[in-house]
Write a protein that holds these residues in place. Sequence first.
Motif, PDB file in Angstrom:
ATOM      1  N   THR A 179       1.045  -1.076   0.125  1.00 31.61           N
ATOM      2  CA  THR A 179       0.197   0.340  -0.357  1.00 31.61           C
ATOM      3  C   THR A 179       1.156   1.421   0.423  1.00 31.61           C
ATOM      4  O   THR A 179       2.604   0.983   0.408  1.00 31.61           O
ATOM      5  CB  THR A 179      -0.433   0.703   1.491  1.00 31.61           C
ATOM      6  OG1 THR A 179      -0.229  -0.056   2.723  1.00 31.61           O
ATOM      7  CG2 THR A 179      -1.775  -1.090   1.496  1.00 31.61           C
ATOM      8  N   SER A 223      -4.325   1.925  -8.550  1.00 32.71           N
ATOM      9  CA  SER A 223      -5.348   2.477  -7.735  1.00 32.71           C
ATOM     10  C   SER A 223      -6.255   2.371  -8.809  1.00 32.71           C
ATOM     11  O   SER A 223      -7.650   2.384  -8.218  1.00 32.71           O
ATOM     12  CB  SER A 223      -5.291   3.127  -6.435  1.00 32.71           C
ATOM     13  OG  SER A 223      -4.252   3.201  -6.097  1.00 32.71           O
ATOM     14  N   ASP A 239      -7.717  11.068  -8.850  1.00 32.65           N
ATOM     15  CA  ASP A 239      -6.720  10.054  -9.161  1.00 32.65           C
ATOM     16  C   ASP A 239      -5.530  10.745  -9.017  1.00 32.65           C
ATOM     17  O   ASP A 239      -4.899  10.006  -8.331  1.00 32.65           O
ATOM     18  CB  ASP A 239      -7.576   8.913 -10.025  1.00 32.65           C
ATOM     19  CG  ASP A 239      -9.087   8.731  -9.924  1.00 32.65           C
ATOM     20  OD1 ASP A 239      -9.234   8.441  -9.272  1.00 32.65           O
ATOM     21  OD2 ASP A 239      -9.232   7.883 -11.542  1.00 32.65           O
ATOM     22  N   ALA A 306      -1.090   0.346  -3.750  1.00 31.89           N
ATOM     23  CA  ALA A 306      -2.117   0.736  -4.601  1.00 31.89           C
ATOM     24  C   ALA A 306      -2.938   1.329  -3.292  1.00 31.89           C
ATOM     25  O   ALA A 306      -1.788   1.583  -2.086  1.00 31.89           O
ATOM     26  CB  ALA A 306      -3.137  -0.103  -4.780  1.00 31.89           C
ATOM     27  N   GLU A 307      -3.519   2.494  -2.753  1.00 33.33           N
ATOM     28  CA  GLU A 307      -4.177   3.398  -2.338  1.00 33.33           C
ATOM     29  C   GLU A 307      -4.272   2.792  -1.166  1.00 33.33           C
ATOM     30  O   GLU A 307      -4.823   2.009  -1.431  1.00 33.33           O
ATOM     31  CB  GLU A 307      -4.890   4.398  -3.039  1.00 33.33           C
ATOM     32  CG  GLU A 307      -5.160   5.011  -4.007  1.00 33.33           C
ATOM     33  CD  GLU A 307      -6.300   6.027  -3.834  1.00 33.33           C
ATOM     34  OE1 GLU A 307      -6.020   7.312  -3.234  1.00 33.33           O
ATOM     35  OE2 GLU A 307      -6.695   5.616  -4.564  1.00 33.33           O
ATOM     36  N   TYR A 310      -7.761  -0.180  -1.465  1.00 31.13           N
ATOM     37  CA  TYR A 310      -8.253  -0.544  -2.631  1.00 31.13           C
ATOM     38  C   TYR A 310      -8.171  -1.864  -2.284  1.00 31.13           C
ATOM     39  O   TYR A 310      -7.495  -2.348  -2.316  1.00 31.13           O
ATOM     40  CB  TYR A 310      -7.209   0.182  -3.293  1.00 31.13           C
ATOM     41  CG  TYR A 310      -7.374  -0.012  -5.095  1.00 31.13           C
ATOM     42  CD1 TYR A 310      -8.886   0.672  -6.019  1.00 31.13           C
ATOM     43  CD2 TYR A 310      -6.833  -0.955  -5.749  1.00 31.13           C
ATOM     44  CE1 TYR A 310      -8.873   0.002  -7.253  1.00 31.13           C
ATOM     45  CE2 TYR A 310      -7.210  -0.815  -6.917  1.00 31.13           C
ATOM     46  CZ  TYR A 310      -8.184  -1.133  -7.486  1.00 31.13           C
ATOM     47  OH  TYR A 310      -8.504  -1.183  -9.079  1.00 31.13           O
ATOM     48  N   THR A 311      -9.155  -2.403  -2.984  1.00 27.57           N
ATOM     49  CA  THR A 311      -9.467  -3.798  -3.419  1.00 27.57           C
ATOM     50  C   THR A 311      -9.690  -4.219  -5.041  1.00 27.57           C
ATOM     51  O   THR A 311      -9.752  -5.650  -5.205  1.00 27.57           O
ATOM     52  CB  THR A 311     -10.554  -4.370  -2.480  1.00 27.57           C
ATOM     53  OG1 THR A 311     -11.953  -3.824  -2.728  1.00 27.57           O
ATOM     54  CG2 THR A 311      -9.946  -3.648  -0.563  1.00 27.57           C
ATOM     55  N   ARG A 314      -5.339  -3.714  -9.774  1.00 24.11           N
ATOM     56  CA  ARG A 314      -4.695  -2.939  -9.821  1.00 24.11           C
ATOM     57  C   ARG A 314      -3.696  -2.866 -11.751  1.00 24.11           C
ATOM     58  O   ARG A 314      -3.847  -3.986 -12.445  1.00 24.11           O
ATOM     59  CB  ARG A 314      -3.029  -3.605  -8.847  1.00 24.11           C
ATOM     60  CG  ARG A 314      -3.417  -3.633  -8.042  1.00 24.11           C
ATOM     61  CD  ARG A 314      -2.780  -3.411  -7.267  1.00 24.11           C
ATOM     62  NE  ARG A 314      -2.980  -3.187  -5.324  1.00 24.11           N
ATOM     63  CZ  ARG A 314      -1.933  -3.860  -4.443  1.00 24.11           C
ATOM     64  NH1 ARG A 314      -0.905  -3.026  -4.522  1.00 24.11           N
ATOM     65  NH2 ARG A 314      -2.572  -3.821  -3.273  1.00 24.11           N
TER      66      ARG A 314
END
Length: 433
Positions: A179, A223, A239, A306-307, A310-311, A314
Amino acid sequence: MTRAGLRHSKALTITGAAAAAAALLLVTGCSGGGGGAASGDAGGDVTIEFAQWWEPELPDGQFQGLIDSFEKENPGITVKLVSGPYASTEEQLFAGAASGTMPDVVGLDGAWVSDFASQGVIANLTDLMKDAGYDDSQLASQIAVDGSTYMIPVVNFVYPMFTNDDLLAKAGVSAPPSTRTEFADAAKKIKALGGDVSGWVLPLSLEAPNGVQNDVMSWVWASGGTMLDDGKPDLTNDDVTSAADYIQGLWNDGVIAPGSFTMKEQDKVEEFTNGRVGMMIDSLAHINLIRESNPDLKFSISAIPAEDGYTGERGIPYASWGIGVAENSEHKDAAFKLVQYLMSKDVNSELSTMAKAFPGNTESTPDFSDSDPLFKTAFDIYKAGVPANEFTGLPTAEDLMRQLGEQLQSDLGGQQSMDDALKKAQTSWLAAF
């Protein structure tokens, strides 16, 4: 479009700003072809020049070996390799475009295609394929402008994050960060080791501005973000703003290696190879260079962080070793025979294996058995995400990178705020559309 749809698209058409969709063109499999032995143009002996940055990024002698095999299969055609680093090749080709002296066959970055096609300096490959009776169904993807192909991706590379295992361990970081918060924490801990070691390396040279694509926008795409809205510039959205502010924070924390404003991609790789930075975002193509230059360096690759929270899938930055033919070439038939050869099933499999890349032929398969284990890791990262590069096919893509790079430099240098930097870049980008 689904990830599968992106990955298996057969042809990508670039028409102005909407061409950004063409960025998503990688494949997992890759396909048939035919080298086609034949003599030189009109039966006479010819010499063609092939300018590219590929040979220096491959193990010594391997690419020349492929060319030697081509010459044996095509008596009468001699290939002179003109090899250099990516930035040098780019400079050479743009100079050749201006003077009408491009080499016969050219290695291409997708970001250059729109400019070169609009200038009329690279040949229409759709016409050359038709003249040669070439079956393009074997091609995993094509880069087209206004309905005609001008570049064929030969092999494709993802741009994961590279981490120096020893530096992370010394800093007390047990695993590559996943992350943004973990990345910033790791960068600070690496920097705290002292000496000339930095947490991350960020090349922002305006001379070779692809760092804006690979090292800045990659944080947006990782992200699931975008820099476009309906094919048009959208640099002030949440973003992009979030990623830019994050990079600003890393800069303010002093964890980024010095010299960013003049640093090019090869400089970034050198910093990492020499153990002066703990983390970098880079192409799989450089694994060979790193291994050869510093065999003792222990490093890993992973998805770009990623942020937090975030799920989704990617975005994975990618770039292609694309190929084209110069419009000024007097030996287009011979030049296209080389293109056919490199895209043939067995040769493309061999090239993708030695380059640690994904093939451009839908029937080709890289050989994992003797490959660096990181190749398999990269393949897993690729399958778990979605390829992303919104610069591919945009008008004056290199210039767009440079314009944003100028504003980022001004911000990081303290001359303006990040909000102002993105607003000014947005205004200048709109002018290109």
